[in-house]
Scaffold this motif. Structure first.
Motif, PDB file in Angstrom:
ATOM      1  N   ARG A 210       0.835  -1.208   0.000  1.00 22.87           N
ATOM      2  CA  ARG A 210       0.000   0.000   0.000  1.00 22.87           C
ATOM      3  C   ARG A 210       0.863   1.248   0.000  1.00 22.87           C
ATOM      4  NH1 ARG A 210      -1.068   3.168   4.067  1.00 22.87           N
ATOM      5  NH2 ARG A 210      -0.309   1.613   5.577  1.00 22.87           N
ATOM      6  N   GLN A 211       1.938   1.248   0.776  1.00 21.57           N
ATOM      7  CA  GLN A 211       2.816   2.403   0.819  1.00 21.57           C
ATOM      8  C   GLN A 211       3.561   2.590  -0.499  1.00 21.57           C
ATOM      9  OE1 GLN A 211       4.875   0.942   4.318  1.00 21.57           O
ATOM     10  NE2 GLN A 211       4.023   2.593   5.570  1.00 21.57           N
ATOM     11  N   ALA A 212       4.009   1.480  -1.092  1.00 25.52           N
ATOM     12  CA  ALA A 212       4.676   1.577  -2.391  1.00 25.52           C
ATOM     13  C   ALA A 212       3.724   2.104  -3.451  1.00 25.52           C
ATOM     14  CB  ALA A 212       5.222   0.209  -2.795  1.00 25.52           C
ATOM     15  N   LEU A 213       2.445   1.721  -3.374  1.00 26.04           N
ATOM     16  CA  LEU A 213       1.459   2.212  -4.343  1.00 26.04           C
ATOM     17  C   LEU A 213       1.241   3.713  -4.192  1.00 26.04           C
ATOM     18  CD1 LEU A 213      -0.579   1.531  -6.554  1.00 26.04           C
ATOM     19  CD2 LEU A 213      -2.263   1.045  -4.751  1.00 26.04           C
ATOM     20  N   PHE A 214       1.122   4.196  -2.962  1.00 24.56           N
ATOM     21  CA  PHE A 214       0.973   5.638  -2.729  1.00 24.56           C
ATOM     22  C   PHE A 214       2.185   6.400  -3.270  1.00 24.56           C
ATOM     23  CE2 PHE A 214      -2.367   4.763   0.505  1.00 24.56           C
ATOM     24  CZ  PHE A 214      -3.296   5.693   0.071  1.00 24.56           C
ATOM     25  N   ARG A 215       3.370   5.884  -3.007  1.00 27.23           N
ATOM     26  CA  ARG A 215       4.581   6.561  -3.487  1.00 27.23           C
ATOM     27  C   ARG A 215       4.649   6.561  -5.010  1.00 27.23           C
ATOM     28  NH1 ARG A 215       9.298   5.436  -2.910  1.00 27.23           N
ATOM     29  NH2 ARG A 215      10.220   7.339  -2.062  1.00 27.23           N
ATOM     30  N   GLY A 216       4.261   5.442  -5.624  1.00 29.57           N
ATOM     31  CA  GLY A 216       4.304   5.366  -7.079  1.00 29.57           C
ATOM     32  C   GLY A 216       3.324   6.304  -7.741  1.00 29.57           C
ATOM     33  N   LEU A 217       2.086   6.364  -7.229  1.00 26.93           N
ATOM     34  CA  LEU A 217       1.089   7.264  -7.808  1.00 26.93           C
ATOM     35  C   LEU A 217       1.470   8.724  -7.589  1.00 26.93           C
ATOM     36  CD1 LEU A 217      -2.202   5.403  -6.817  1.00 26.93           C
ATOM     37  CD2 LEU A 217      -1.040   5.405  -9.027  1.00 26.93           C
ATOM     38  N   ALA A 218       1.967   9.034  -6.400  1.00 22.45           N
ATOM     39  CA  ALA A 218       2.401  10.409  -6.152  1.00 22.45           C
ATOM     40  C   ALA A 218       3.599  10.780  -7.006  1.00 22.45           C
ATOM     41  CB  ALA A 218       2.733  10.590  -4.671  1.00 22.45           C
ATOM     42  N   GLY A 219       4.470   9.805  -7.292  1.00 19.45           N
ATOM     43  CA  GLY A 219       5.631  10.082  -8.124  1.00 19.45           C
ATOM     44  C   GLY A 219       5.260  10.481  -9.538  1.00 19.45           C
TER      45      GLY A 219
ATOM     46  N   PHE B 220       7.056  13.940 -10.364  1.00 18.88           N
ATOM     47  CA  PHE B 220       8.218  13.938 -11.253  1.00 18.88           C
ATOM     48  C   PHE B 220       7.858  14.018 -12.726  1.00 18.88           C
ATOM     49  CE2 PHE B 220       9.455  11.347  -7.480  1.00 18.88           C
ATOM     50  CZ  PHE B 220      10.289  12.293  -6.918  1.00 18.88           C
ATOM     51  N   TRP B 221       6.781  13.341 -13.136  1.00 16.95           N
ATOM     52  CA  TRP B 221       6.467  13.288 -14.554  1.00 16.95           C
ATOM     53  C   TRP B 221       5.511  14.403 -14.982  1.00 16.95           C
ATOM     54  CZ3 TRP B 221       9.484  10.156 -17.289  1.00 16.95           C
ATOM     55  CH2 TRP B 221      10.083   9.076 -16.641  1.00 16.95           C
ATOM     56  N   THR B 222       4.657  14.870 -14.077  1.00 16.81           N
ATOM     57  CA  THR B 222       3.706  15.927 -14.429  1.00 16.81           C
ATOM     58  C   THR B 222       4.257  17.311 -14.124  1.00 16.81           C
ATOM     59  OG1 THR B 222       1.873  14.402 -13.960  1.00 16.81           O
ATOM     60  CG2 THR B 222       1.343  16.758 -14.106  1.00 16.81           C
ATOM     61  N   PHE B 223       4.840  17.471 -12.918  1.00 15.09           N
ATOM     62  CA  PHE B 223       5.345  18.787 -12.501  1.00 15.09           C
ATOM     63  C   PHE B 223       6.867  18.831 -12.428  1.00 15.09           C
ATOM     64  CE2 PHE B 223       1.035  18.480 -10.714  1.00 15.09           C
ATOM     65  CZ  PHE B 223       0.476  19.629 -11.258  1.00 15.09           C
ATOM     66  N   PHE B 224       7.544  17.854 -13.061  1.00 14.27           N
ATOM     67  CA  PHE B 224       8.996  17.862 -13.227  1.00 14.27           C
ATOM     68  C   PHE B 224       9.765  17.972 -11.908  1.00 14.27           C
ATOM     69  CE2 PHE B 224       7.013  19.776 -16.980  1.00 14.27           C
ATOM     70  CZ  PHE B 224       7.437  18.896 -17.955  1.00 14.27           C
ATOM     71  N   GLY B 225       9.223  17.379 -10.850  1.00 14.15           N
ATOM     72  CA  GLY B 225       9.926  17.290  -9.583  1.00 14.15           C
ATOM     73  C   GLY B 225       9.791  18.487  -8.666  1.00 14.15           C
TER      74      GLY B 225
ATOM     75  N   PRO C 146       7.112  19.705  -6.874  1.00 13.98           N
ATOM     76  CA  PRO C 146       6.503  19.409  -5.563  1.00 13.98           C
ATOM     77  C   PRO C 146       7.420  18.605  -4.653  1.00 13.98           C
ATOM     78  CG  PRO C 146       4.954  18.992  -7.346  1.00 13.98           C
ATOM     79  CD  PRO C 146       6.290  19.198  -7.982  1.00 13.98           C
ATOM     80  N   ALA C 147       8.145  17.656  -5.227  1.00 13.14           N
ATOM     81  CA  ALA C 147       9.043  16.848  -4.406  1.00 13.14           C
ATOM     82  C   ALA C 147      10.161  17.702  -3.826  1.00 13.14           C
ATOM     83  CB  ALA C 147       9.616  15.701  -5.236  1.00 13.14           C
ATOM     84  N   LEU C 148      10.700  18.613  -4.616  1.00 10.59           N
ATOM     85  CA  LEU C 148      11.777  19.472  -4.133  1.00 10.59           C
ATOM     86  C   LEU C 148      11.311  20.380  -3.009  1.00 10.59           C
ATOM     87  CD1 LEU C 148      14.637  20.632  -4.356  1.00 10.59           C
ATOM     88  CD2 LEU C 148      13.784  22.159  -6.158  1.00 10.59           C
ATOM     89  N   ILE C 149      10.153  20.988  -3.185  1.00  6.46           N
ATOM     90  CA  ILE C 149       9.636  21.900  -2.153  1.00  6.46           C
ATOM     91  C   ILE C 149       9.328  21.132  -0.868  1.00  6.46           C
ATOM     92  CG2 ILE C 149       7.732  23.448  -1.573  1.00  6.46           C
ATOM     93  CD1 ILE C 149       7.543  24.133  -4.549  1.00  6.46           C
ATOM     94  N   ALA C 150       8.683  19.973  -0.996  1.00  7.95           N
ATOM     95  CA  ALA C 150       8.328  19.197   0.193  1.00  7.95           C
ATOM     96  C   ALA C 150       9.568  18.712   0.932  1.00  7.95           C
ATOM     97  CB  ALA C 150       7.446  18.012  -0.200  1.00  7.95           C
ATOM     98  N   SER C 151      10.594  18.275   0.209  1.00  4.89           N
ATOM     99  CA  SER C 151      11.803  17.784   0.865  1.00  4.89           C
ATOM    100  C   SER C 151      12.567  18.907   1.563  1.00  4.89           C
ATOM    101  CB  SER C 151      12.712  17.091  -0.153  1.00  4.89           C
ATOM    102  OG  SER C 151      13.109  18.006  -1.168  1.00  4.89           O
ATOM    103  N   LEU C 152      12.474  20.126   1.036  1.00  5.49           N
ATOM    104  CA  LEU C 152      13.123  21.248   1.700  1.00  5.49           C
ATOM    105  C   LEU C 152      12.385  21.663   2.965  1.00  5.49           C
ATOM    106  CD1 LEU C 152      14.102  23.502  -1.351  1.00  5.49           C
ATOM    107  CD2 LEU C 152      15.595  22.051   0.021  1.00  5.49           C
ATOM    108  N   ILE C 153      11.081  21.514   2.963  1.00  5.81           N
ATOM    109  CA  ILE C 153      10.286  21.890   4.142  1.00  5.81           C
ATOM    110  C   ILE C 153      10.381  20.821   5.226  1.00  5.81           C
ATOM    111  CG2 ILE C 153       7.948  22.333   4.967  1.00  5.81           C
ATOM    112  CD1 ILE C 153       7.312  23.535   2.251  1.00  5.81           C
ATOM    113  N   SER C 154      10.373  19.566   4.830  1.00  7.05           N
ATOM    114  CA  SER C 154      10.378  18.465   5.801  1.00  7.05           C
ATOM    115  C   SER C 154      11.731  18.362   6.487  1.00  7.05           C
ATOM    116  CB  SER C 154      10.039  17.145   5.097  1.00  7.05           C
ATOM    117  OG  SER C 154      10.193  16.047   5.970  1.00  7.05           O
TER     118      SER C 154
END
Length: 310
Positions: free
Chosen positions: A104-113, A117-122, A124-132
């Protein structure tokens, strides 16, 4: 953050992976995904099975989604948190509680990825990792996971200290059946013992000590804490190895050095820094006419025979 994760002979010394390393692993995975998509598109394009343009477009979209989302889900589920990029760089995805990643966790990560990464070119991931504080991207936040590094110093240069109260018992141990991976699990637990909460210290210690006790005889004396039992077993194992091969270097290339055993209590501590100060023995109390104190209560034990934390 430092933690120890065990299960099915897998030991992980948890260190949150640095963003640059995660970015390189992600780049490797995306390159593999692009190669897969190009190969599948070429196979579909040269195939005469799909002749309708609308159907070919639908098949292309389905293949893209399966590759972009299915690749990390399948790999991380099958390898317990690893994709090809993570495998190459020694990374693993684990649950926030330190357990292995679930489907279930791998599925959430895959769908969010797909979105990150593919829709917004990374972005959201960059902003979230900087905040976390733990460098989590959105997929990790939704799935309750974290990417950790399995590589780094194992702490094996620190010698295991023999608890003085168990030294005589340890010399009677039969250690020939103890597997190396089980001993490695015990060593990594002891290295990180001081970084764990008391509840995790006890729960994980009893779990690993029970595994060790299945291969080592005789059993420990009643009421011995799990960390003291593991320290005695590993210290005796190392003493015998040094006696058998006095000139052999250790696997990490450093010849073992003798470190005085600290004696803060009957069972000591699992590890101590080199040149730890010795604790002077208590002075004898002067005779007194007062009645002797009541006897100390016997330590409680768990079903496995190891004393719980005080």
């Amino acid at each position: 953050m430092s933690e120890v994760v065990t299960g099915d002979a897998v030991v992980v010394e948890v260190r949150v992976a640095q963003p640059p390393i995660r970015a390189v692993a992600l780049a490797i995975d995306m390159i593999v995904q692009v190669i897969l998509m190009v190969g599948v598109f070429l196979a579909v394009g040269f195939s005469s099975v799909v002749s309708d343009p609308a159907l070919a477009g639908a098949v292309s979209i389905l293949i893209s989604v399966l590759v972009m989302a299915g690749y990390p889900v399948i790999f991380e589920t099958a390898t317990r948190g690893r994709s090809l990029g993570k495998l190459a760089l020694g990374l693993r995805v684990v649950s926030d509680d330190g357990g292995p990643e679930r489907f279930r966790q791998a599925l959430f990560r895959g769908l969010a990825g797909v979105l990150e990464f593919w829709t917004f070119f990374g972005a959201p991931a960059l902003i979230a990792s900087l905040i976390s504080q733990r460098g989590k991207r959105l997929g990790d936040v939704f799935a309750g996971t974290i990417v950790i590094s399995e590589r780094g110093p194992s702490g094996s240069s620190q010698p295991v200290l023999m608890p003085p109260a168990l030294e005589g018992w340890a010399r009677t141990l039969e250690l020939s059946q103890l597997p190396g991976e089980v001993a490695g699990a015990a060593r990594q637990y002891l290295v990180r013992w001081h970084d764990l909460s008391p509840a995790v210290q006890h729960e994980m210690g009893v779990r690993i000590a029970t595994q060790v006790a299945a291969y080592v005889t005789p059993p420990p004396p009643p009421g011995v804490p799990a960390h003291a039992y593991l320290s005695a077993v590993l210290a005796e194992r190392r003493r015998r190895d040094q006696a058998r091969y006095p000139q052999a270097p250790q696997s990490h290339g450093v010849r073992p050095q003798a470190v005085p055993y600290p004696q803060p209590g009957p069972y000591g501590q699992p590890y101590a820094q080199p040149h730890a100060p010795q604790v002077s023995p208590p002075q004898a109390a002067p005779p007194s006419s007062s009645p002797p104190p009541p006897p100390a209560p016997q330590p409680r034990t768990t079903p496995g025979g190891f004393a719980p934390p005080q």
